[in-house]
Design an enzyme around this catalytic site. Structure first.
Site, PDB file in Angstrom:
ATOM      1  N   GLU A   1       7.288  -6.625  -8.812  1.00  0.00           N
ATOM      2  CA  GLU A   1       7.267  -5.924  -7.528  1.00  0.00           C
ATOM      3  C   GLU A   1       5.820  -5.709  -7.094  1.00  0.00           C
ATOM      4  O   GLU A   1       4.971  -5.395  -7.919  1.00  0.00           O
ATOM      5  CB  GLU A   1       7.983  -4.571  -7.705  1.00  0.00           C
ATOM      6  CG  GLU A   1       8.161  -3.771  -6.442  1.00  0.00           C
ATOM      7  CD  GLU A   1       8.965  -2.468  -6.676  1.00  0.00           C
ATOM      8  OE1 GLU A   1       9.959  -2.476  -7.426  1.00  0.00           O
ATOM      9  OE2 GLU A   1       8.559  -1.451  -6.091  1.00  0.00           O
TER      10      GLU A   1
ATOM     11  N   ASP B   1       3.876  -3.545  -4.028  1.00  0.00           N
ATOM     12  CA  ASP B   1       4.227  -2.533  -3.027  1.00  0.00           C
ATOM     13  C   ASP B   1       3.109  -2.082  -2.126  1.00  0.00           C
ATOM     14  O   ASP B   1       1.988  -1.847  -2.582  1.00  0.00           O
ATOM     15  CB  ASP B   1       4.626  -1.209  -3.726  1.00  0.00           C
ATOM     16  CG  ASP B   1       5.801  -1.349  -4.630  1.00  0.00           C
ATOM     17  OD1 ASP B   1       6.789  -1.919  -4.204  1.00  0.00           O
ATOM     18  OD2 ASP B   1       5.709  -0.877  -5.788  1.00  0.00           O
TER      19      ASP B   1
ATOM     20  N   GLU C   1       3.450   1.348   0.329  1.00  0.00           N
ATOM     21  CA  GLU C   1       4.334   2.418   0.822  1.00  0.00           C
ATOM     22  C   GLU C   1       3.482   3.338   1.679  1.00  0.00           C
ATOM     23  O   GLU C   1       2.353   3.658   1.323  1.00  0.00           O
ATOM     24  CB  GLU C   1       4.947   3.223  -0.325  1.00  0.00           C
ATOM     25  CG  GLU C   1       6.140   2.550  -0.956  1.00  0.00           C
ATOM     26  CD  GLU C   1       6.804   3.417  -2.026  1.00  0.00           C
ATOM     27  OE1 GLU C   1       6.625   4.657  -2.014  1.00  0.00           O
ATOM     28  OE2 GLU C   1       7.486   2.841  -2.865  1.00  0.00           O
TER      29      GLU C   1
END
Ligand SMILES: *[C@@H]1O[C@H](CO)[C@@H](O)[C@H](O)[C@H]1NC(C)=O
Ligand SMILES: *[C@@H]1O[C@H](CO)[C@@H](O)[C@H](O)[C@H]1NC(C)=O
Length: 291
Positions: free
Chosen positions: A101, A103, A105
């Site tokens: 993953e 990311d 955010e």
């Protein structure tokens, strides 16, 4: 039967080759809503997408294809005004227990207080590599370019073409790197007021709902994943000049300078400096150059 196989191979190859061209992907063709579709929408013939959060639910979309390596550009305009408690996520992820993953955010805040940009990377299930930043502009006033660049040698998080973070492949030294499985692109807008804003002390003010995040110009210049046989294909070179010229890239001196400027002035959390959390046993990549 044989000709059918050849046809399938030809189709696969065409899809694979087309994905390298880097044209803007229309949201209707390249993504679909996975949550909250009743109040989210695509606009402008699929060139614009809007995620919505209200008391009934948040919303999310994901790419139809999975990819192994590439550059994933998106222009995003974040929830304006009092966005405390809301989180907008833009990330790549594989599925399963040993998932990879990468990311971005965006943690909202009360009016006049800065958004926090949270970044992380998981390789084969192992994450705990958070770095957080404030921004040098108001991300709600206009669209800005958030790009995840992922190739066999490094992952780079870019904001408006300024690299803010690098995670290099030190696999030979035993540090797992995401290069064995395809990832889909996901984005979502949800309520996370139990933790997101100032440690969860500030709650979502529903009188400001609906909250909206807007997206344009999704551009996956990437190698499409068709299962493990894609590894050799995507790791080597492909017909596109763009891809081959970026496979073994490293940031230029000018880009390193820009990244240092962001990290010196806008980084608010770095797991590599959180000695207490790791009881002074810092993760090995913290001792390696990351640029
Ligand atoms: C977005 O940023 C990436 C990475 O720097 C860059 O390659 C791309 O051209 C930018 N796209 C736009 C639309 O500015
Ligand atoms: C919100 O604003 C506060 C105070 O200005 C800041 O410390 C914090 O990092 C900001 N972001 C979040 C998500 O709380």
């Amino acid at each position: 039967m044989a000709s059918f196989r050849i046809l399938v191979l030809a189709l696969l190859f065409t899809a694979f080759a087309l994905d390298q061209t880097g044209v803007e992907a229309n949201f209707i063709d390249s993504t679909y809503f996975t949550w909250g579709a009743h109040h989210s929408q695509t606009l402008d013939w699929g060139n614009h997408l809007q995620l919505v959060l209200d008391k009934t639910s948040g919303s999310a979309f994901q790419s139809k294809s999975a990819y192994l390596f590439g550059s994933f550009e998106m222009l995003i305009k974040l929830v304006p005004g009092n966005s405390a408690g809301t989180v907008t996520a833009y990330y790549l992820s594989s599925t399963g227990n040993w998932h990879d993953e990468i990311d971005f955010e965006f943690l909202g805040n009360i009016s006049g207080h800065p958004y926090t940009i949270h970044t992380n990377i998981f390789s084969q299930g192992k994450g705990n590599r958070e770095q957080q930043f404030h921004l040098w502009f108001d991300p709600t006033a206009d669209f800005h370019n958030y790009t995840i660049h992922w190739n066999p040698t490094e992952v780079v998080w870019y904001i408006d073409s300024i690299p803010i973070r690098v995670f290099r492949n030190y696999e030979k030294e035993g540090i797992l790197y995401p290069n064995r499985q395809g990832m889909w692109l996901y984005s979502s807008l949800w309520n996370a007021d139990d933790w997101a804003t100032q440690g969860g002390r500030i709650k979502t003010d529903w009188s400001n709902a609906p909250f909206m995040a807007n997206y344009r110009n999704f551009r996956p210049r990437a190698c499409t994943w068709f299962g493990p046989e894609s590894i050799a294909k995507c790791t080597a070179h492909t017909p596109s000049n763009w891809w081959t010229s970026h496979v073994y890239s490293q940031l230029s001196n000018a880009q390193q300078g820009q990244m240092n400027w962001v990290r010196d002035n806008y980084m608010i959390y770095n797991y590599c400096q959180d000695y207490k959390r790791f009881n002074w046993n810092m993760p090995p990549e913290c001792f390696k150059p990351q640029y």
